[in-house]
Write a protein that holds these residues in place. Structure first.
Motif, PDB file in Angstrom:
ATOM      1  N   GLU A 222     -49.263  18.412 -18.199  1.00 49.10           N
ATOM      2  CA  GLU A 222     -50.521  19.122 -17.973  1.00 49.10           C
ATOM      3  C   GLU A 222     -50.281  20.430 -17.206  1.00 49.10           C
ATOM      4  OE1 GLU A 222     -54.684  18.594 -15.448  1.00 49.10           O
ATOM      5  OE2 GLU A 222     -53.411  16.842 -15.822  1.00 49.10           O
ATOM      6  N   ALA A 223     -49.491  20.355 -16.139  1.00 46.61           N
ATOM      7  CA  ALA A 223     -49.207  21.549 -15.338  1.00 46.61           C
ATOM      8  C   ALA A 223     -48.425  22.570 -16.151  1.00 46.61           C
ATOM      9  CB  ALA A 223     -48.432  21.155 -14.081  1.00 46.61           C
ATOM     10  N   PHE A 224     -47.479  22.086 -16.959  1.00 43.10           N
ATOM     11  CA  PHE A 224     -46.680  23.019 -17.755  1.00 43.10           C
ATOM     12  C   PHE A 224     -47.539  23.721 -18.802  1.00 43.10           C
ATOM     13  CE2 PHE A 224     -43.941  24.036 -21.400  1.00 43.10           C
ATOM     14  CZ  PHE A 224     -43.109  24.956 -20.777  1.00 43.10           C
ATOM     15  N   GLY A 225     -48.624  23.085 -19.224  1.00 38.24           N
ATOM     16  CA  GLY A 225     -49.516  23.750 -20.171  1.00 38.24           C
ATOM     17  C   GLY A 225     -50.008  25.082 -19.631  1.00 38.24           C
ATOM     18  N   LYS A 226     -50.318  25.133 -18.348  1.00 36.76           N
ATOM     19  CA  LYS A 226     -50.751  26.397 -17.729  1.00 36.76           C
ATOM     20  C   LYS A 226     -49.582  27.374 -17.631  1.00 36.76           C
ATOM     21  CE  LYS A 226     -52.847  28.336 -13.529  1.00 36.76           C
ATOM     22  NZ  LYS A 226     -53.610  29.311 -14.317  1.00 36.76           N
ATOM     23  N   VAL A 227     -48.396  26.846 -17.265  1.00 35.81           N
ATOM     24  CA  VAL A 227     -47.205  27.697 -17.166  1.00 35.81           C
ATOM     25  C   VAL A 227     -46.910  28.332 -18.524  1.00 35.81           C
ATOM     26  CG1 VAL A 227     -44.718  27.708 -16.731  1.00 35.81           C
ATOM     27  CG2 VAL A 227     -46.250  26.379 -15.245  1.00 35.81           C
ATOM     28  N   ALA A 228     -46.973  27.500 -19.576  1.00 36.35           N
ATOM     29  CA  ALA A 228     -46.656  28.001 -20.914  1.00 36.35           C
ATOM     30  C   ALA A 228     -47.613  29.109 -21.336  1.00 36.35           C
ATOM     31  CB  ALA A 228     -46.711  26.851 -21.915  1.00 36.35           C
ATOM     32  N   GLY A 229     -48.876  29.036 -20.896  1.00 34.35           N
ATOM     33  CA  GLY A 229     -49.841  30.074 -21.243  1.00 34.35           C
ATOM     34  C   GLY A 229     -49.521  31.412 -20.609  1.00 34.35           C
ATOM     35  N   GLY A 328     -50.535  14.338  -7.319  1.00 40.21           N
ATOM     36  CA  GLY A 328     -51.606  14.298  -8.309  1.00 40.21           C
ATOM     37  C   GLY A 328     -52.313  15.607  -8.557  1.00 40.21           C
ATOM     38  N   ASP A 329     -51.787  16.717  -8.073  1.00 45.43           N
ATOM     39  CA  ASP A 329     -52.466  18.019  -8.152  1.00 45.43           C
ATOM     40  C   ASP A 329     -51.761  18.901  -9.186  1.00 45.43           C
ATOM     41  OD1 ASP A 329     -53.627  20.503  -7.732  1.00 45.43           O
ATOM     42  OD2 ASP A 329     -53.792  20.228  -5.563  1.00 45.43           O
ATOM     43  N   ALA A 330     -52.227  18.839 -10.435  1.00 47.53           N
ATOM     44  CA  ALA A 330     -51.604  19.619 -11.504  1.00 47.53           C
ATOM     45  C   ALA A 330     -51.707  21.128 -11.260  1.00 47.53           C
ATOM     46  CB  ALA A 330     -52.207  19.242 -12.858  1.00 47.53           C
ATOM     47  N   PRO A 331     -52.855  21.671 -10.816  1.00 42.36           N
ATOM     48  CA  PRO A 331     -52.909  23.118 -10.549  1.00 42.36           C
ATOM     49  C   PRO A 331     -51.898  23.566  -9.494  1.00 42.36           C
ATOM     50  CG  PRO A 331     -55.126  22.230 -10.718  1.00 42.36           C
ATOM     51  CD  PRO A 331     -54.197  21.052 -10.721  1.00 42.36           C
ATOM     52  N   ALA A 332     -51.716  22.752  -8.426  1.00 39.40           N
ATOM     53  CA  ALA A 332     -50.739  23.120  -7.393  1.00 39.40           C
ATOM     54  C   ALA A 332     -49.324  23.084  -7.946  1.00 39.40           C
ATOM     55  CB  ALA A 332     -50.869  22.178  -6.194  1.00 39.40           C
ATOM     56  N   LEU A 333     -49.053  22.111  -8.808  1.00 42.25           N
ATOM     57  CA  LEU A 333     -47.734  22.003  -9.427  1.00 42.25           C
ATOM     58  C   LEU A 333     -47.474  23.221 -10.313  1.00 42.25           C
ATOM     59  CD1 LEU A 333     -45.474  19.825  -9.364  1.00 42.25           C
ATOM     60  CD2 LEU A 333     -46.475  18.881 -11.450  1.00 42.25           C
ATOM     61  N   ALA A 334     -48.462  23.588 -11.101  1.00 40.53           N
ATOM     62  CA  ALA A 334     -48.324  24.757 -11.974  1.00 40.53           C
ATOM     63  C   ALA A 334     -48.146  26.027 -11.154  1.00 40.53           C
ATOM     64  CB  ALA A 334     -49.548  24.869 -12.884  1.00 40.53           C
ATOM     65  N   ALA A 335     -48.914  26.166 -10.079  1.00 39.53           N
ATOM     66  CA  ALA A 335     -48.822  27.364  -9.246  1.00 39.53           C
ATOM     67  C   ALA A 335     -47.439  27.500  -8.621  1.00 39.53           C
ATOM     68  CB  ALA A 335     -49.890  27.316  -8.145  1.00 39.53           C
ATOM     69  N   ALA A 336     -46.863  26.382  -8.164  1.00 38.99           N
ATOM     70  CA  ALA A 336     -45.520  26.424  -7.570  1.00 38.99           C
ATOM     71  C   ALA A 336     -44.490  26.850  -8.609  1.00 38.99           C
ATOM     72  CB  ALA A 336     -45.171  25.063  -6.976  1.00 38.99           C
ATOM     73  N   MET A 337     -44.601  26.334  -9.831  1.00 40.28           N
ATOM     74  CA  MET A 337     -43.671  26.727 -10.891  1.00 40.28           C
ATOM     75  C   MET A 337     -43.817  28.215 -11.198  1.00 40.28           C
ATOM     76  SD  MET A 337     -43.472  23.529 -13.603  1.00 40.28           S
ATOM     77  CE  MET A 337     -45.177  22.983 -13.622  1.00 40.28           C
ATOM     78  N   LEU A 338     -45.042  28.684 -11.308  1.00 39.92           N
ATOM     79  CA  LEU A 338     -45.264  30.090 -11.631  1.00 39.92           C
ATOM     80  C   LEU A 338     -44.779  31.011 -10.516  1.00 39.92           C
ATOM     81  CD1 LEU A 338     -48.776  29.788 -13.302  1.00 39.92           C
ATOM     82  CD2 LEU A 338     -46.660  30.557 -14.420  1.00 39.92           C
ATOM     83  N   ASP A 339     -44.943  30.578  -9.260  1.00 41.41           N
ATOM     84  CA  ASP A 339     -44.451  31.387  -8.135  1.00 41.41           C
ATOM     85  C   ASP A 339     -42.950  31.602  -8.237  1.00 41.41           C
ATOM     86  OD1 ASP A 339     -46.935  31.643  -7.035  1.00 41.41           O
ATOM     87  OD2 ASP A 339     -46.651  30.140  -5.463  1.00 41.41           O
ATOM     88  N   LEU A 340     -42.205  30.528  -8.492  1.00 39.50           N
ATOM     89  CA  LEU A 340     -40.747  30.645  -8.538  1.00 39.50           C
ATOM     90  C   LEU A 340     -40.269  31.301  -9.821  1.00 39.50           C
ATOM     91  CD1 LEU A 340     -39.591  27.294  -6.878  1.00 39.50           C
ATOM     92  CD2 LEU A 340     -39.670  29.584  -5.907  1.00 39.50           C
ATOM     93  N   ILE A 341     -40.995  31.100 -10.913  1.00 43.19           N
ATOM     94  CA  ILE A 341     -40.644  31.804 -12.148  1.00 43.19           C
ATOM     95  C   ILE A 341     -40.777  33.309 -11.945  1.00 43.19           C
ATOM     96  CG2 ILE A 341     -41.459  32.292 -14.499  1.00 43.19           C
ATOM     97  CD1 ILE A 341     -42.062  29.263 -14.749  1.00 43.19           C
ATOM     98  N   GLY A 342     -41.816  33.725 -11.231  1.00 41.88           N
ATOM     99  CA  GLY A 342     -42.061  35.148 -11.029  1.00 41.88           C
ATOM    100  C   GLY A 342     -41.233  35.794  -9.945  1.00 41.88           C
ATOM    101  N   ASP A 343     -40.469  35.012  -9.210  1.00 39.80           N
ATOM    102  CA  ASP A 343     -39.663  35.538  -8.099  1.00 39.80           C
ATOM    103  C   ASP A 343     -38.197  35.141  -8.319  1.00 39.80           C
ATOM    104  OD1 ASP A 343     -38.596  36.413  -5.740  1.00 39.80           O
ATOM    105  OD2 ASP A 343     -39.677  35.016  -4.445  1.00 39.80           O
ATOM    106  N   GLY A 344     -37.526  35.898  -9.195  1.00 38.86           N
ATOM    107  CA  GLY A 344     -36.148  35.565  -9.561  1.00 38.86           C
ATOM    108  C   GLY A 344     -35.206  35.561  -8.374  1.00 38.86           C
TER     109      GLY A 344
END
Length: 425
Positions: A222-229, A328-344
């Motif tokens: 579910e969280a990766f769905g937001k990342v993939a978008g 249990g917090d999918a938005p927080a999980l997605a946000a953490a992934m996106l933060d690190l993806i965007g900060d090489g």
């Protein structure tokens, strides 16, 4: 010194098996080590076993080996506790072989590695040996009835070892074990051989574990769905097998993530796959330790994990070598992934910190902790025995003192019932 381990099945795959083999191999540098496997179902173990370790299978279930034809093999276990969820896998033959092995065991230290097997150790372990129960599951993962059984048996042992300090605190506060120290010692997670650490450039997020409900791969998808978008070039690879595989594939298909989120199947060892990733994510509801987190860190990969009980917070320093997010917090999980993806650059710095932090789980320091425990248990034997004896007599006295009060209550209830009947008449 001779050290023996009791394992459910050394020939299978599982976190307890892998960590026990790691510890056994590390102890071999200075000690004689033997592993008794309650069962054997295949020719060779799935994990590599150090050639210095003696492997002793107790019941061989392979076709043509004879054990499956014995009548005791088809009788339910009597000594293995019925409250343990693995009871159906045990038989009277395993009971008898475990008793025979332990009665004849000449080891100086004997470890049990799961609840029911620890009961065998309590029942049959030689009193001359230091008998140590390891708990690879959380205290709260056991049902109330099983905890009651374990409390009675663990009181007869020399020590209880948990994988985390948080779990040690739970046992100390919720299971009365007079004279039995509860000691946290983390698992050994050795540096992988021949694996080049990740450089943080691959657009891959990895996850690994049993495909079971508690691991919450559904939340990760579910969280990766937001990342993939937002980051269409990134891929999620999930390694493992289990009962949830079909359901998880349906979730992938329903979110149209085919080719982006991929169920890769089991891998052993997992480290070469982690080294191909730039992030490793765990969405679990609970972890008794968190082996995959350390294995990822060993590969120079920062880990994002739910801050679940009990292990992740003792492994990850939030914001330094990984990230912790609410359970249990999918938005927080997605946000953490996106933060690190965007900060090489931040991601790579975190990976370097993870690689350094993982040295805490090197074999040397953990073997030293165990050897210190053996020495302390040896010198404190008499003192611990006296404490157990005093506690047992005190409990017996309390029971005797409660008997008159219970008797008075019964008499009072009986008299009240008769008076009511007399008045009604």
């Amino acid at each position: 010194m001779k050290i023996a381990f009791l394992l459910h099945n050394a020939y299978a795959i599982g976190g307890t098996i892998r960590t026990t083999l790691n510890l056994a191999a590390a102890l071999c540098d200075r000690h004689e080590v033997e592993i008794a496997s309650m069962m054997r179902h295949r020719e060779q173990p799935r994990f590599a076993v150090d050639p210095r370790v003696t492997l002793v299978p107790l019941v061989d279930t392979r076709a043509g080996r004879g054990d499956a034809e014995r009548p005791e093999f088809h009788e339910p276990a009597e000594d293995f506790p019925a409250q343990d969820k693995r009871h159906h896998q045990y038989s009277r033959l395993v009971d008898l072989r475990a008793r025979e092995y332990l009665k004849g065991c000449d080891a100086d230290v004997i470890f049990g590695t799961r609840p029911g097997v620890n009961v065998y150790l309590s029942l049959f372990g030689p009193p001359t040996a230091l008998r140590i129960a390891q708990e690879h599951l959380r205290h709260d993962a056991h049902g109330k009835e099983l905890r009651g059984v374990l409390a009675r048996h663990y009181r007869t042992l020399d020590a209880l070892v948990t994988m985390t300090e948080a779990d040690a605190v739970a046992y100390r506060s919720r299971m009365r074990l007079p004279g039995v120290p509860v000691v946290p010692v983390p698992n050994i997670v050795p540096a992988p051989r021949g694996v080049v650490p990740s450089d943080g450039s691959a657009k891959v997020i990895a996850a690994a574990g049993r495909l079971a409900r508690g691991k919450r791969f559904d939340l990760l998808i579910e969280a990766f769905g937001k990342v993939a978008g937002e980051q269409p070039d990134w891929q999620l690879r999930i390694y493992g097998g289990g009962a949830q595989q079909e359901r998880l594939q349906q979730l992938v298909d329903a979110r149209e993530l085919g080719g982006r989120a991929v169920l890769m199947g089991p891998r052993s060892p997992i480290e070469p796959e982690f080294a191909k990733a730039s992030l490793v994510v765990s969405a679990s509801d609970a972890e008794s330790f968190g082996m995959t987190l350390v294995e990822a860190m060993r590969c120079g990969v920062p880990v994002i994990s739910t801050d679940c009980p009990l292990g992740p917070a003792e492994i990850i320093s939030d914001g330094v070598d990984g990230r912790l997010v609410p359970v249990g917090d999918a938005p927080a999980l997605a946000a953490a992934m996106l933060d690190l993806i965007g900060d090489g650059s931040g991601r790579r710095a975190m990976g370097s910190a993870a690689l350094e932090s993982a040295r805490r789980f090197d074999p040397g320091p953990i073997v030293t902790r165990y050897e210190s425990l053996f020495a302390e248990l040896g010198t404190s034997r008499g003192r611990r025995y006296r404490r157990r004896t005093r506690a047992r007599y005190a409990a017996s006295l309390r029971r005797r003192l409660r008997r008159p009060a219970r008797q008075v209550r019964r008499w009072r209830k009986r008299l009240t019932t008769r008076l009511r009947a007399w008045r009604a008449a």
